[in-house]
Motif scaffolding. Structure first.
Motif, PDB file in Angstrom:
ATOM      1  N   MET A 101       0.841  -1.206   0.000  1.00  4.95           N
ATOM      2  CA  MET A 101       0.000   0.000   0.000  1.00  4.95           C
ATOM      3  C   MET A 101       0.878   1.259   0.000  1.00  4.95           C
ATOM      4  O   MET A 101       0.623   2.212  -0.741  1.00  4.95           O
ATOM      5  CB  MET A 101      -0.918  -0.032   1.225  1.00  4.95           C
ATOM      6  CG  MET A 101      -1.862   1.135   1.321  1.00  4.95           C
ATOM      7  SD  MET A 101      -3.028   1.224  -0.044  1.00  4.95           S
ATOM      8  CE  MET A 101      -4.382   0.236   0.589  1.00  4.95           C
ATOM      9  N   ILE A 102       1.925   1.243   0.814  1.00  5.46           N
ATOM     10  CA  ILE A 102       2.831   2.394   0.858  1.00  5.46           C
ATOM     11  C   ILE A 102       3.483   2.604  -0.513  1.00  5.46           C
ATOM     12  O   ILE A 102       3.543   3.725  -1.024  1.00  5.46           O
ATOM     13  CB  ILE A 102       3.914   2.188   1.938  1.00  5.46           C
ATOM     14  CG1 ILE A 102       3.276   2.318   3.326  1.00  5.46           C
ATOM     15  CG2 ILE A 102       5.056   3.187   1.774  1.00  5.46           C
ATOM     16  CD1 ILE A 102       4.240   2.119   4.476  1.00  5.46           C
ATOM     17  N   ARG A 108       0.489  -2.275  -5.690  1.00  2.56           N
ATOM     18  CA  ARG A 108      -0.501  -2.489  -4.638  1.00  2.56           C
ATOM     19  C   ARG A 108      -0.863  -3.968  -4.490  1.00  2.56           C
ATOM     20  O   ARG A 108      -1.145  -4.443  -3.398  1.00  2.56           O
ATOM     21  CB  ARG A 108      -1.754  -1.690  -4.996  1.00  2.56           C
ATOM     22  CG  ARG A 108      -2.766  -1.528  -3.889  1.00  2.56           C
ATOM     23  CD  ARG A 108      -3.908  -0.679  -4.449  1.00  2.56           C
ATOM     24  NE  ARG A 108      -4.826  -0.236  -3.451  1.00  2.56           N
ATOM     25  CZ  ARG A 108      -5.092   1.049  -3.187  1.00  2.56           C
ATOM     26  NH1 ARG A 108      -4.481   1.987  -3.840  1.00  2.56           N
ATOM     27  NH2 ARG A 108      -5.966   1.384  -2.278  1.00  2.56           N
ATOM     28  N   LEU A 162       1.075   4.217  -2.955  1.00  2.00           N
ATOM     29  CA  LEU A 162       0.900   5.661  -2.742  1.00  2.00           C
ATOM     30  C   LEU A 162       2.135   6.444  -3.192  1.00  2.00           C
ATOM     31  O   LEU A 162       2.024   7.523  -3.781  1.00  2.00           O
ATOM     32  CB  LEU A 162       0.585   5.945  -1.266  1.00  2.00           C
ATOM     33  CG  LEU A 162      -0.899   6.131  -0.947  1.00  2.00           C
ATOM     34  CD1 LEU A 162      -1.701   4.908  -1.264  1.00  2.00           C
ATOM     35  CD2 LEU A 162      -1.115   6.564   0.489  1.00  2.00           C
ATOM     36  N   MET A 163       3.309   5.880  -2.908  1.00  4.50           N
ATOM     37  CA  MET A 163       4.550   6.533  -3.354  1.00  4.50           C
ATOM     38  C   MET A 163       4.556   6.666  -4.873  1.00  4.50           C
ATOM     39  O   MET A 163       4.887   7.710  -5.426  1.00  4.50           O
ATOM     40  CB  MET A 163       5.767   5.681  -2.960  1.00  4.50           C
ATOM     41  CG  MET A 163       6.184   5.780  -1.528  1.00  4.50           C
ATOM     42  SD  MET A 163       7.127   7.270  -1.215  1.00  4.50           S
ATOM     43  CE  MET A 163       8.551   7.000  -2.262  1.00  4.50           C
ATOM     44  N   ALA A 164       4.212   5.563  -5.546  1.00  6.27           N
ATOM     45  CA  ALA A 164       4.240   5.554  -7.013  1.00  6.27           C
ATOM     46  C   ALA A 164       3.267   6.584  -7.563  1.00  6.27           C
ATOM     47  O   ALA A 164       3.574   7.308  -8.511  1.00  6.27           O
ATOM     48  CB  ALA A 164       3.896   4.158  -7.532  1.00  6.27           C
ATOM     49  N   GLN A 165       2.080   6.668  -6.943  1.00  5.91           N
ATOM     50  CA  GLN A 165       1.094   7.642  -7.409  1.00  5.91           C
ATOM     51  C   GLN A 165       1.628   9.056  -7.251  1.00  5.91           C
ATOM     52  O   GLN A 165       1.471   9.891  -8.131  1.00  5.91           O
ATOM     53  CB  GLN A 165      -0.194   7.502  -6.591  1.00  5.91           C
ATOM     54  CG  GLN A 165      -0.947   6.225  -6.881  1.00  5.91           C
ATOM     55  CD  GLN A 165      -2.180   6.069  -6.017  1.00  5.91           C
ATOM     56  OE1 GLN A 165      -2.434   6.859  -5.127  1.00  5.91           O
ATOM     57  NE2 GLN A 165      -2.939   5.036  -6.288  1.00  5.91           N
ATOM     58  N   SER A 166       2.286   9.297  -6.111  1.00  2.00           N
ATOM     59  CA  SER A 166       2.714  10.671  -5.884  1.00  2.00           C
ATOM     60  C   SER A 166       3.945  11.019  -6.723  1.00  2.00           C
ATOM     61  O   SER A 166       4.271  12.173  -6.878  1.00  2.00           O
ATOM     62  CB  SER A 166       2.960  10.923  -4.396  1.00  2.00           C
ATOM     63  OG  SER A 166       4.197  10.393  -4.015  1.00  2.00           O
ATOM     64  N   TRP A 167       4.601  10.002  -7.250  1.00  2.00           N
ATOM     65  CA  TRP A 167       5.732  10.266  -8.146  1.00  2.00           C
ATOM     66  C   TRP A 167       5.298  10.189  -9.612  1.00  2.00           C
ATOM     67  O   TRP A 167       6.114  10.031 -10.499  1.00  2.00           O
ATOM     68  CB  TRP A 167       6.876   9.275  -7.869  1.00  2.00           C
ATOM     69  CG  TRP A 167       7.619   9.603  -6.604  1.00  2.00           C
ATOM     70  CD1 TRP A 167       7.137  10.226  -5.491  1.00  2.00           C
ATOM     71  CD2 TRP A 167       8.998   9.319  -6.323  1.00  2.00           C
ATOM     72  NE1 TRP A 167       8.110  10.343  -4.543  1.00  2.00           N
ATOM     73  CE2 TRP A 167       9.266   9.793  -5.020  1.00  2.00           C
ATOM     74  CE3 TRP A 167      10.022   8.711  -7.039  1.00  2.00           C
ATOM     75  CZ2 TRP A 167      10.527   9.680  -4.433  1.00  2.00           C
ATOM     76  CZ3 TRP A 167      11.272   8.593  -6.449  1.00  2.00           C
ATOM     77  CH2 TRP A 167      11.513   9.081  -5.152  1.00  2.00           C
ATOM     78  N   TRP A 168       4.036  10.255  -9.849  1.00  2.00           N
ATOM     79  CA  TRP A 168       3.456  10.318 -11.199  1.00  2.00           C
ATOM     80  C   TRP A 168       3.712   9.075 -12.027  1.00  2.00           C
ATOM     81  O   TRP A 168       3.804   9.147 -13.258  1.00  2.00           O
ATOM     82  CB  TRP A 168       3.944  11.550 -11.959  1.00  2.00           C
ATOM     83  CG  TRP A 168       3.826  12.840 -11.216  1.00  2.00           C
ATOM     84  CD1 TRP A 168       4.840  13.683 -10.907  1.00  2.00           C
ATOM     85  CD2 TRP A 168       2.634  13.452 -10.694  1.00  2.00           C
ATOM     86  NE1 TRP A 168       4.364  14.769 -10.218  1.00  2.00           N
ATOM     87  CE2 TRP A 168       3.020  14.661 -10.073  1.00  2.00           C
ATOM     88  CE3 TRP A 168       1.294  13.097 -10.685  1.00  2.00           C
ATOM     89  CZ2 TRP A 168       2.107  15.507  -9.460  1.00  2.00           C
ATOM     90  CZ3 TRP A 168       0.401  13.948 -10.066  1.00  2.00           C
ATOM     91  CH2 TRP A 168       0.810  15.125  -9.473  1.00  2.00           C
ATOM     92  N   LEU A 169       3.870   7.924 -11.411  1.00  2.00           N
ATOM     93  CA  LEU A 169       3.985   6.691 -12.204  1.00  2.00           C
ATOM     94  C   LEU A 169       2.591   6.313 -12.703  1.00  2.00           C
ATOM     95  O   LEU A 169       1.592   6.656 -12.088  1.00  2.00           O
ATOM     96  CB  LEU A 169       4.586   5.559 -11.370  1.00  2.00           C
ATOM     97  CG  LEU A 169       6.025   5.774 -10.910  1.00  2.00           C
ATOM     98  CD1 LEU A 169       6.561   4.531 -10.228  1.00  2.00           C
ATOM     99  CD2 LEU A 169       6.935   6.143 -12.060  1.00  2.00           C
ATOM    100  N   PRO A 170       2.523   5.583 -13.832  1.00  2.00           N
ATOM    101  CA  PRO A 170       1.204   5.300 -14.393  1.00  2.00           C
ATOM    102  C   PRO A 170       0.388   4.341 -13.518  1.00  2.00           C
ATOM    103  O   PRO A 170       0.932   3.600 -12.710  1.00  2.00           O
ATOM    104  CB  PRO A 170       1.524   4.663 -15.745  1.00  2.00           C
ATOM    105  CG  PRO A 170       2.917   4.205 -15.653  1.00  2.00           C
ATOM    106  CD  PRO A 170       3.612   5.078 -14.661  1.00  2.00           C
ATOM    107  N   GLU A 171      -0.914   4.387 -13.754  1.00  2.00           N
ATOM    108  CA  GLU A 171      -1.866   3.589 -12.980  1.00  2.00           C
ATOM    109  C   GLU A 171      -1.507   2.100 -12.987  1.00  2.00           C
ATOM    110  O   GLU A 171      -1.608   1.434 -11.957  1.00  2.00           O
ATOM    111  CB  GLU A 171      -3.263   3.796 -13.585  1.00  2.00           C
ATOM    112  CG  GLU A 171      -4.374   2.993 -12.952  1.00  2.00           C
ATOM    113  CD  GLU A 171      -4.895   3.609 -11.670  1.00  2.00           C
ATOM    114  OE1 GLU A 171      -4.214   4.490 -11.107  1.00  2.00           O
ATOM    115  OE2 GLU A 171      -5.954   3.188 -11.219  1.00  2.00           O
ATOM    116  N   ALA A 225       1.232   1.525 -10.491  1.00  2.00           N
ATOM    117  CA  ALA A 225       0.752   1.729  -9.110  1.00  2.00           C
ATOM    118  C   ALA A 225      -0.120   0.549  -8.664  1.00  2.00           C
ATOM    119  O   ALA A 225       0.032   0.035  -7.550  1.00  2.00           O
ATOM    120  CB  ALA A 225      -0.026   3.037  -9.020  1.00  2.00           C
TER     121      ALA A 225
END
Lengths: 443, 301
Positions: free
Chosen positions: B201-202, B221, B205-214, B217
């Motif tokens: 989960m962490i 997860r 969230l990190m990947a999302q906030s670093w603009w990695l694609p869905e 991310a």
């Protein structure tokens, strides 16, 4: 992968099949005959993949039939490239069947996923970039089954896949999780969906923070994080992208992104010696997901902020949701130390008596009660009654959307504990808010 | 591959002391927000005509990142015919999106908690990422689904939640050991039974906030979610499933070749991963010597 020669693929079909004018493919009748020939007692299993293009009608309605035809032609091209092991037929306007002889479930599924991937590549129609998607139902032949029954099972599985929200494949008879409806997006919404995808992958999202000020001493009660979406330099208003994010499920990702970003900002303000409570909006999709609490804790772990620095704003109607998962998630958030606020209070249909049961420490009075003040005495009376009740129950009350001094005065008179609105402070980007905080603390 | 001490330390006391020491080291280092260089690349990428020269000069300010980007662009498994000699050439070859993801991967190790006991963890992540990229290139020749660059990025980010969990949650060391041994429950289930969140989960969230694609991310997860993974197409997007399968296979190959860090993940997910990648037992056996040859071409860690 080479595109199959059309004459060769035609030759493999039983005689008498009419060739579809648009796609150059065998039609439904030819398909039924081919199934009858290839499936049945003593034959190797035949996989039937029934494919329907998601949102084709909306695309056709929005862009016109020429564009719709262009999309179909491109999809047929992609299907032919990705599905060389099978034979393709066109069953209706936007429906296709791929027959794959001697094919078990593993291969059928892998092939279906290949097809979905091939179809899902971005496509340009006019000035708009689309991400087409399709739903696929898979049925495998059984010896005693006729061609119509087999095709019907695949068709039904396709509808099941569609009900999952599109872009999926499902085996006939596979049990589906309930409660999700298919996407139904109009032209404008399709464009916004693409904008959101781009914003998520190119850093087009940001949060602005709007201060909330206490009435008693004009001190800072906290700030509310508000999401902004920019693409090609232009701001997309929340009223445009939030509903689409909710429809497409992207809202969960946007919500988690906001949570982490706001939590990090709260952490930074603490490190600067200016702790401020940051309020974050939580969507229904987030709060009804089973791992909501894990996401909250993950945000804390990444940011070092204490849970007490974050307030979760949850709408009144969502608070009223008595489902086990929502209640569990609300209590898990409280247990972790987050504070909860009832957002947009007064817009739902709840009766005031339920306020006593809600585990929230704050109530945010909806702007609908604020906009008519001070002239609208009925709004004023309701606002005053709600404020009194909430205060008696030990909650603080924030009035949102306060734009004038007269509104401010009326709300103070009604007894609200804090005010949020353009009248006092606009939403600001991180750096601007930091400067604002420094200016306020200067002697 | 999550056991970061040498093969499950036999002395629990020693592990506890190590845990405490590690925790005290890590507590002093904060988790950074989104690195500013990623923000600047993203800002440039949003312009109608991005200024490659400006981005190259941003990247060039950090010798480590510049060298890493060149190394990535010239990796054998990316399959570019030309060699990049300058950051700007690498940028043009990779494109802005891939550059941003590659830079994210290069910065990751620098900005997350480090320390002597995490060295092996990071080295292993690096090897798994390299092998994943190599596998994607070999596999992709047939299927054209997951790009080697994305498989590489996923390999780097997949377990980035682990150092953060170690830093934040006391006793996480013991959790890792238990999760590595558990043959029935999902790895994340073991984590969630002891802690309020999981490294998956962490990482997401990190990947999302670093603009990695869905897709990346989501794959982070769910990379231990063997039930969802085995459920097939109804669950995860195809690209996410494939990323998970490639990295899991890479981890398995590495374990086979080094004999280190045995976990139970392959027992739980191996068959489904092979199914996802269309590999059978013979294909898997044939991959081993090729993977060894590939690893031999890499610079020693």
């Amino acid at each position: 992968m080479k595109k199959p020669q059309s004459d060769k693929s035609q030759a493999a079909w039983p005689q008498g099949g009419r060739v579809d004018a648009l796609a150059g493919l065998p039609d439904r009748g030819a398909c039924v005959r081919a199934v009858a020939e290839q499936a049945g007692p003593g034959r190797r299993p035949l996989a039937v993949l029934w494919l329907n293009i998601d949102r084709f009608k909306q695309i056709n309605d929005s862009f016109g039939h020429l564009a719709g035809d262009g999309l179909l032609a491109e999809i047929v091209h992609r299907l032919e490239r990705a599905g060389t092991r099978g034979r393709l037929a066109r069953m209706g306007a936007d429906e296709f069947v791929l027959l794959v002889p001697d094919c078990g479930p593993g291969r059928a599924e892998a092939l279906a996923r290949d097809l979905l991937d091939a179809i899902g590549q971005p496509l340009e129609i006019g000035s708009l970039r689309l991400r087409p998607s399709a739903s696929i139902g898979i049925a495998l032949s059984s010896p005693a089954e006729g061609p119509h029954a087999l095709l019907e099972r695949a068709d039904r599985a396709m509808l099941d896949a569609k009900h999952l929200g599109g872009g999926q494949c499902v085996f006939a008879g596979e049990v589906l999780p309930s409660g999700r409806s298919g996407k139904h997006l109009a032209r404008e919404e399709l464009a916004v969906e693409e904008v959101l995808h781009r914003a998520l992958e190119t850093g087009g999202l940001s949060l602005d923070y709007q201060p909330i000020l206490r009435v008693a001493d004009a001190g800072l009660e906290g700030v509310e994080a508000l999401m902004r979406c920019r693409v090609d330099g232009a701001l997309v208003p929340p009223a445009r992208f939030i509903p689409v994010a909710e429809k497409t499920g992207l809202i969960v990702r946007l919500g988690e992104w906001s949570l982490l970003t706001a939590t990090r900002f709260a952490s930074r303000l603490i490190a600067q010696g200016r702790p401020v409570r940051v309020a974050v909006n939580v969507s229904r999709a987030q709060l009804t997901a089973p791992k909501f609490s894990q996401a909250l804790h993950a945000a804390l772990a990444c940011s070092d902020a204490p849970a007490g620095a974050i307030e979760l704003e949850i709408t009144e109607s969502l608070f009223m949701d008595r489902s086990e998962v929502v209640q569990h998630n609300l209590h898990a958030a409280l247990e972790a130390g987050f504070s909860l606020a009832i957002d947009d209070f007064g817009t739902g249909y709840s009766c005031l008596a339920v306020l006593k049961d809600l585990p929230a420490g704050k109530l945010k009075l909806d702007r609908a009660f604020v906009s008519g003040l001070p002239e609208d005495r009925r709004s004023y009376s309701v606002a005053r009654a709600v404020v009194r009740l909430a205060l008696d129950l030990g909650m603080s009350v924030v009035a949102e959307g306060v734009e004038t001094a007269a509104q401010h005065e009326a709300l103070c008179e009604a007894g609200v504990t804090a005010i949020q609105g353009f009248h006092l402070a606009r939403p600001m980007a991180e750096a601007a808010l930091e400067a604002w905080l420094i200016a306020r603390s200067a002697p | 591959m999550k056991d970061i001490t040498a093969a499950n330390d036999p002395h629990p006391d020693a592990a506890a002391i190590l845990d405490a020491r590690l925790a005290s080291i890590l507590r002093e280092i904060g988790i950074p927000p989104r690195p500013s260089i990623l923000e600047q690349i993203a800002r440039e990428a949003r312009r109608e005509e991005p200024d490659f020269h400006h981005i190259a000069s941003l990247i060039g300010r950090d010798v480590g990142i510049a060298a890493g980007l060149l190394k990535t662009a010239n990796s054998p498994y990316f399959g570019y015919r030309q060699k990049a000699h300058t950051v700007q050439e690498a940028l043009i070859m990779l494109g802005l999106t891939v550059t941003a993801r590659t830079v994210a991967g290069l910065i990751l190790r620098k900005v997350l908690p480090s320390g002597p006991h995490l060295e092996r963890f990071w080295d292993t992540s690096d090897r798994i990422a390299q092998l994943s990229g190599w596998l994607a290139q070999r596999h992709g020749a047939e299927a054209q689904r997951v790009r080697p660059e994305d498989a590489h990025t996923f390999g780097l980010f997949r377990d980035c939640g682990i150092p953060i969990m170690m830093r934040k949650h006391e006793g996480y060391h013991a959790t890792l050991a238990e999760a590595n041994r558990d043959a029935a429950r999902a790895f994340t289930e073991v984590e969630e039974a002891r802690h309020p969140t999981s490294h998956a989960m962490i990482g997401c969230l990190m990947a999302q906030s670093w603009w990695l694609p869905e897709t990346i991310a989501l794959a982070i997860r769910h990379h231990h979610d063997h039930v969802l993974f085995a459920a097939g197409a109804g669950g995860l997007p195809a690209a996410s499933r494939e990323l998970i399968a490639l990295a899991q296979l890479a981890e398995y190959l590495l374990q086979q070749l080094t004999g280190l860090c045995q976990t139970r993940e392959w027992d739980k997910m191996g068959a489904a991963c092979l199914g996802c990648l269309g590999l059978d037992a013979d294909g898997l056996a044939a991959l081993l010597p090729q993977a060894r040859a590939f690893l031999d071409t890499l610079e020693p860690l």
